[in-house]
Design an enzyme around this catalytic site. Structure first.
Site, short mmCIF file in Angstrom:
data_model
loop_
_atom_site.label_atom_id
_atom_site.label_comp_id
_atom_site.label_asym_id
_atom_site.label_seq_id
_atom_site.Cartn_x
_atom_site.Cartn_y
_atom_site.Cartn_z
N ASN A 76 0.83 -1.20 0.00
CA ASN A 76 0.00 0.00 0.00
C ASN A 76 0.87 1.25 0.00
O ASN A 76 2.06 1.20 -0.28
CB ASN A 76 -0.92 -0.02 1.22
CG ASN A 76 -0.13 0.09 2.52
OD1 ASN A 76 0.89 -0.58 2.67
ND2 ASN A 76 -0.57 0.92 3.44
N CYS B 280 2.05 2.90 2.41
CA CYS B 280 3.10 2.95 3.45
C CYS B 280 3.79 1.62 3.64
O CYS B 280 4.49 1.41 4.64
CB CYS B 280 2.50 3.43 4.77
SG CYS B 280 1.67 5.02 4.63
N GLU C 172 3.00 -1.44 4.50
CA GLU C 172 2.76 -2.41 5.57
C GLU C 172 1.62 -3.37 5.26
O GLU C 172 1.44 -4.36 5.99
CB GLU C 172 2.49 -1.70 6.91
CG GLU C 172 1.08 -1.18 7.12
CD GLU C 172 0.85 0.18 6.50
OE1 GLU C 172 -0.11 0.86 6.89
OE2 GLU C 172 1.63 0.57 5.61
#
Length: 936
Positions: free
Chosen positions: A566, A568, A570
């Site tokens: 995604n 970020c 994670e």
């Protein structure tokens, strides 16, 4: 400065003189004063005059820009603030002789004023009036001001009401407005934070008084006020009025009005309003609290209860659950993600944090994906797009009998869409594009964030990430060749990983060798790898993420493929044309679950149990903007429970980040989170039923995350990683197999860029950036001091003005300050003083427990090609699924001036449109860049 600009400023801003009089701000007076100072030092020859004119014009522009950026709500400056900025500009410009003369001049004038003041000390102090919004003038209530400041410092060590009041009075003038009066003590207190961290709490409490006045004036009547003590009695009454008004304003879901509001209001804990630091409360004020027609009317405990009620809407005893959720949120033991905090309990409860899509290789599909991005971003979601299927440059287009322009032009469109849809002005739309390393456009993809070249082939606002197969890393290790393909000729590679990918890829290489592929190109793997790392260093992108561990360890590999992470890095969930992956995030505050003596596993178990229920509720309550997201989320029900405050927990336990003890703590703490998160999901399955796609999952086969690491090790021929356990995993494994799971995925460690600020703890799993620095985000600039360090230095008699000055000089680092003992230097080492290998080792030990991934920033103080190569190869060898930003030092450092008031933007209420880069980093890698906050 142009005369028109000066005239405009004169009409827009005012200056408080030392006698309390208020006059229009005139920038030309600054230019005159500077000119006199230069000519007095350098002489008045014609050549000197011309040189001085140019220097003065530039300095005046800098000073005016600094003042207006920092102007308070009333658009006023004190004359001393203006002179501080003049002195600072001279020093920054290295005009040291002129600066010295200017400082001496100010000191002489100060002595003269002091002498004159003593002669008239017996004169009566002037009586000041305050102007109300309707123009009415009333006597300024200094007694209330003193009471509010006294209440703000109550119970806090080493803070002084007199100091705050003295600085506040300096900025009062006859006719001051209500907003300016409320703001004056806040500004006075926040300038003291750098010397005493408890002033961060004082500043928050003073801001809280301003917020109370604003909320009560909107809900009850104009100019209504209440102290904290008075509000403790009135909170329940206020809360009922708040809910009613929120429903009328169409900001709160009317269903919240059907709760037993007497029971709910009685559970509010007004004293928890006092636990905020200034940065946390200001962030909530600017971006989270509900407002109507420019007036905030949501107080902190009402905010937490609104979120809790919104998450309890479908519970059987929803009042009891709402109170349980509220108590967890307001304690800061756990915090839901930003979209949940924004939207829970509202008419559009888009509560999910992350959305992952895969873009098809046809025009309709591509532009549908762009439209989906806009719809998903509208209500605060962060986006990850897999672009690997889109054919490469030069590939044949059957419909037009032409050649493809490749993936880059479409990425440009997606980039501009992210800018256009800015989530209601709360923050910029945020998206990350992923591309597999074998795509023929990979080299063009690497250049997307460069500041040179054809701007039509650049995406300056889009994040990018490499989706790297294990086979590529093996070729890098072996110094082998690597072949690039267009996906229209190799469509199955997109869905393959592990041995299947290797077989198919080598078959395509053989075909390319026989001349049977229309578009292909061969490169040295290590050359491409070096270029990937070079671009990562130069531009901050693309990030390095690993396809195979994400898929091999995915609990859901029976129903699809993980094609990207995604925004970020994670989240690792399946995507397809029919399913847009959705993840719902929240983070445990690890710092709240440790004491100096121990890690409190029992408290953590309770926190995780309640948090998992809240996250599971998000799936059913959520407002879905596209059907593919709803379909996916209800079928798999993934959630991502993470952690924050890791560095704070280490420092409480007296463990240095760069140590084996820290690696063990990362292991043991994440094992505890993992055990209880899986157990809680299993309990929810017993109560509510398994998630629909459970059968065939790794869960259903008794393969937990600690077991799937063995599969990765087997496929790679080994994995150098401690896989020991300390808890009763065998019994949990048996429960999961027999009862099932409520959620396909349970854990992911997000950056927590904003919610950690709210809770006043360190971000996520990050090491401390600096022990004293200025944090920039969409709410402005904030002085941040490591309170734990200050506490330790005070205990050893080392905290004084000289120490503050030294910390500024050494950019928040304790390593070079001789007076600080070695044990504290090790404990409070900052991110760039820690070898990145320690971050990777700790992350690897966490990763074995996590069914998704973690946002792992890597800090390299002195980057080199060799260092980056070693660091990222180590991340791959240790089995990490993803990495996030590469942080490296730049020439920008903490402001070394000792002037008070240099803590950033002085407007404590109105957030700017955009934020400056964090001090200490280049433009490609600023910490807490607001566009990176979509996850949390």
């Amino acid at each position: 400065m142009p005369s028109g600009t000066s005239a405009a400023l004169a009409s827009a801003y005012q200056v408080i003189r030392r006698n309390g009089a208020v006059t229009p701000f005139d920038a030309s007076k600054i230019a005159v004063a500077l000119t006199k100072a230069f000519l007095a030092v350098e002489g008045s020859s014609a050549a000197a005059s011309r040189r001085v004119h140019d220097i003065v014009a530039d300095l005046t522009g800098q000073i005016v820009a600094g003042l207006t950026r920092r102007a308070d709500a009333g658009r006023t400056f004190h004359i001393e603030d203006v002179q501080d900025q003049v002195e600072l500009a001279l020093m920054r410009g290295e005009h040291h002789k002129v600066a010295r003369a200017y400082v001496l001049y100010r000191e002489d004038r100060a002595r003269e004023r002091a002498a004159a003041s003593s002669a008239v000390a017996s004169a009566a102090a002037p009586t000041l009036a305050m102007s109300l919004p309707d123009g009415t003038r009333v006597p300024l209530d200094l007694a209330r001001l003193e009471a509010v400041v006294g209440e703000a410092v109550s119970g806090l060590a080493d803070v002084s009401a007199d100091t705050i009041l003295g600085e506040t009075r300096r900025n009062l003038y006859d006719g001051i407005g209500e907003d300016e009066l409320a703001l004056a003590p806040i500004l006075a207190a926040r300038t003291l934070i750098e010397s005493e961290p408890n002033y961060a709490k004082v500043s928050a409490r003073l801001l809280l008084d301003k917020l109370r006045c604003e909320a009560l004036s909107f809900l009850v009547r104009r100019s209504e006020q209440a102290t904290q003590a008075e509000m403790a009695v009135r909170y329940a009454e206020y809360f009922r009025a708040y809910v009613a008004r929120g429903i009328v304003e169409q900001l709160i879901d009317p269903e919240l009005g059907h709760f037993d509001l007497e029971r709910i209001a009685a559970a509010l804990l007004p004293e928890r309003d006092l636990q905020f630091d200034y940065l946390g409360l200001q962030t909530l004020y600017d971006r989270y609290f509900l407002h109507a027609r420019g007036h905030r009317f949501e107080l902190p405990q009402a905010f937490f209860m609104r979120v809790a009620m919104g998450l309890a809407l479908r519970e059987v005893d929803r009042e009891a659950r709402a109170i349980e959720f509220y108590q967890l949120l307001s304690s800061f033991d756990f915090m839901a993600s930003t979209p949940t905090l924004f939207n829970a309990g509202t008419l559009r409860p888009q509560l999910s944090s992350c959305f992952l899509t895969t873009v098809p290789d046809d025009l309709d599909g591509i532009f549908k994906s762009v439209k989906d991005n806009a719809l998903l971003a509208k209500y605060s979601g962060g986006l990850g797009n897999d672009w690997t299927r889109v054919r490469g440059l030069g590939a044949h287009i059957k419909g037009t009998n032409g050649e493809s322009q490749g993936v880059v032009p479409f990425l440009k469109v997606a980039n501009d869409t992210a800018i256009a849809v800015n989530q209601g002005g709360k923050r910029k739309g945020a998206v990350c594009a992923y591309l597999e390393t074998w795509h023929v456009d990979i080299e063009k993809f690497l250049d997307l964030r460069k500041n040179t070249g054809d701007d039509r082939r650049r995406t300056h606002d889009m994040n990018t990430a490499n989706w790297v197969p294990d086979l590529f890393m093996e070729r890098v290790e072996a110094n082998g060749t690597w072949t690039l393909f267009s996906p229209d000729e190799t469509p199955d590679l997109h869905d393959l990983y592990g041995t299947a990918f290797k077989a198919a890829y080598e078959a395509y290489e053989a075909r390319a060798g026989r001349g049977e592929m229309q578009v292909s190109r061969q490169v040295r793997a290590v050359d491409l790898w070096r270029r990937m790392l070079t671009m990562l260093f130069e531009t901050g992108h693309p990030w390095i993420t690993f396809k195979d561990p994400c898929n091999i360890r995915s609990p859901q590999r029976h129903v699809g493929v993980v094609h990207s992470s995604n925004l970020c890095t994670e989240i690792t969930l399946n995507t397809s044309d029919e399913e847009v992956a959705v993840c719902n995030l929240g983070s445990v505050n690890l710092a709240a679950h440790v004491t100096a003596e121990r890690f409190d596993g029992e408290r953590l178990a309770r926190t995780v149990r309640i948090a998992m229920r809240m996250l599971d509720n998000v799936v059913d309550i959520n407002f879905y903007t596209i059907p593919e997201a709803r379909r996916s989320n209800l079928k798999h029900r993934p959630v991502g429970l993470g952690i924050m405050g890791f560095q704070d927990a280490l420092q409480t336990l007296r463990i240095a980040y760069a140590s084996e003890a820290a690696v063990r703590f990362a292991d043991e703490s994440m094992e505890t989170v993992s055990f209880h998160a899986i157990s809680a999901s299993c309990d929810l399955a017993a109560e509510r039923g398994r998630y629909p796609s459970f059968e065939g999952s790794l869960w259903s086969k008794g393969v937990l995350p600690i077991d799937s690491i063995e599969d990765l090790a087997q496929r790679r021929g080994g994995l150098d990683l401690d896989r020991s356990t300390t808890m009763d995993w065998e019994s949990l494994r048996a429960r999961v197999t027999s009862i099932g799971m409520r959620n396909s995925n349970t854990m992911a460690i997000a950056p927590t860029a904003t919610i950690s600020n709210i809770c006043g703890v360190s971000q996520s799993i990050e090491p401390a950036y600096q022990n004293l620095f200025v944090k920039s985000n969409m709410s402005g600039d904030f002085t941040v001091v490591n309170a734990a360090l200050v506490h330790d230095l005070k205990a050893r008699g080392l905290w004084d003005e000289l120490m503050v000055s030294d910390l500024k000089y050494y950019d928040g680092s304790v390593g070079s300050i001789d007076r600080i003992p070695d044990d504290l230097k090790v404990l409070y080492a900052t991110a760039f003083e820690i070898e990145p290998s320690w971050l990777i080792e700790a992350a690897a030990r966490r990763q074995k427990w996590i069914d998704q991934a973690q946002s792992l920033n890597l800090y390299v103080a002195n980057p080199s090609g060799r260092k980056l190569d070693e660091t990222y190869r180590l991340a791959w060898r240790r089995g990490l699924k993803t990495t996030y930003y590469l942080r490296s030092r730049s020439a920008t450092h903490v402001e070394k001036s000792t002037l008070k008031g240099t803590d950033g933007k002085l407007n404590a209420v109105s957030a700017p449109v955009a934020a400056a880069p964090e001090a200490g980093f280049g433009p490609a890698c600023s910490i807490n860049d607001p566009e990176c906050e979509a996850c949390q």
